[in-house]
Design an enzyme around this catalytic site. Sequence first.
Site, short mmCIF file in Angstrom:
data_model
loop_
_atom_site.label_atom_id
_atom_site.label_comp_id
_atom_site.label_asym_id
_atom_site.label_seq_id
_atom_site.Cartn_x
_atom_site.Cartn_y
_atom_site.Cartn_z
N GLN A 118 1.70 -5.35 2.75
CA GLN A 118 0.44 -4.91 3.38
C GLN A 118 -0.69 -5.06 2.36
O GLN A 118 -0.80 -4.27 1.43
CB GLN A 118 0.59 -3.46 3.83
CG GLN A 118 -0.63 -2.87 4.50
CD GLN A 118 -0.42 -1.39 4.81
OE1 GLN A 118 0.63 -0.82 4.51
NE2 GLN A 118 -1.41 -0.75 5.40
N GLY A 119 -1.52 -6.09 2.53
CA GLY A 119 -2.59 -6.36 1.58
C GLY A 119 -3.90 -5.72 2.00
O GLY A 119 -4.81 -6.40 2.50
N SER A 153 3.08 -3.12 -1.99
CA SER A 153 4.51 -2.91 -2.18
C SER A 153 5.33 -4.11 -1.70
O SER A 153 5.09 -4.64 -0.62
CB SER A 153 4.96 -1.67 -1.43
OG SER A 153 4.32 -0.52 -1.93
N GLU A 236 1.43 3.84 10.27
CA GLU A 236 2.04 4.16 8.98
C GLU A 236 2.13 5.66 8.76
O GLU A 236 3.18 6.19 8.37
CB GLU A 236 1.23 3.51 7.86
CG GLU A 236 1.73 3.82 6.46
CD GLU A 236 0.90 3.18 5.37
OE1 GLU A 236 1.38 3.09 4.24
OE2 GLU A 236 -0.26 2.77 5.67
N SER A 360 -5.75 7.92 0.52
CA SER A 360 -5.73 9.03 -0.43
C SER A 360 -6.04 10.36 0.26
O SER A 360 -6.67 10.42 1.32
CB SER A 360 -6.76 8.80 -1.54
OG SER A 360 -8.07 8.93 -1.04
#
Length: 378
Positions: A118-119, A153, A236, A360
Amino acid sequence: MESLDAFRARARAWLAEAEPPEVPLDHDARFAVLRQWQKTLFEAGWVGIAWSCEAGGQGLTHSHQLVFVEELVRARAPQPIGLIGLEVVGPSIDRYGSDWQRTELLPRLLSGDDIWCQGFSEPEAGSDLASLRTRAVVDGDDLLVSGQKIWTSWAHVAQWCALLVRTDPSVRKQAGISYLLVDMSSPGVTARPIRQMTGDGEFCEVFFDEVRVPRRNLLGAENEGWAIATHTLGSERAGATLRRRVELEVALDDAITQLRGRPESPRVRAALGRCHVAMRVLDAQTRQTTARLVAGTGPTPLDSVDKLLLNDVEQTVLAEIAGLLGPLRAVPGSRPHGLRSERWVHEHLYSRAASIYGGSAQIQRTIVAERLLGLPRD
């Protein structure tokens, strides 16, 4: 449609016969074992449970998916390696993809033949994702992509990348973003693993140097990638919350089992009490999450509540377990008080990333404040 009770019984019986693999501590060996395990699950019909049949899934509900996750974890069986594809990217391709994208890409994603990364995040666009600067310029039937991503990742072993790029710098930042599906073997793509304090290296920085991507690899329309990215992030957060709730419950049960025989103390009772309270709160929250998924309400600011609560619970539970190991917990191979140190040290260290990956904690609190509580920006 198969009832949940019948489905659970069938899953439990299959897992009892399947002999799930032991997962090596070595990073590279672990990847290979988990990839083969995903193929085993896929061939037996246990992957893509809530996906549409047209996309290669089982056409069942999110409740069925959650039941299998529960049985998988409670059987102490590992998760498949391609969770980024299965939980994060795949649902968006299934919903927004073209016929070619769904029929050609999704079956290989489900089976584990293709691993996805996932970019999204960049060195200067982590918390503020919409500020991303990786650009894509139209060149005939292709787009030329240049820029850098980070915290991607499994990028060094992935065959495909779900990539956010800026295709129109002249409009407000959310409006000029497109969503590309990029073949990682394309000339100009370079992935460099970043070694973490866990010792693993699945986080990567990825560089794109005039990478040529066919226009048919656009997911959705050009400059309309932000809405799809929101769907991806919502999938996600919700999926991770449901899965991690069960994993943390089992981890806590394992720790308690391994602590039996150790003299009780107020400190141990207090630590385990904090863990149980945290888990009950997370359990209550995930009941609402499941209801939203079953209702098909799509991404919602409530996904940010899930993410924030999971951050706190995951870090609380794993920190308390690691704390019970005592001063020898960082010594590889040590077995203080009968606990297997490597597992708990690794999970505790990795949990520190929970308040960063997937958005975040600071950004999630901002979303909750503005979109749920109606608080002003200033």
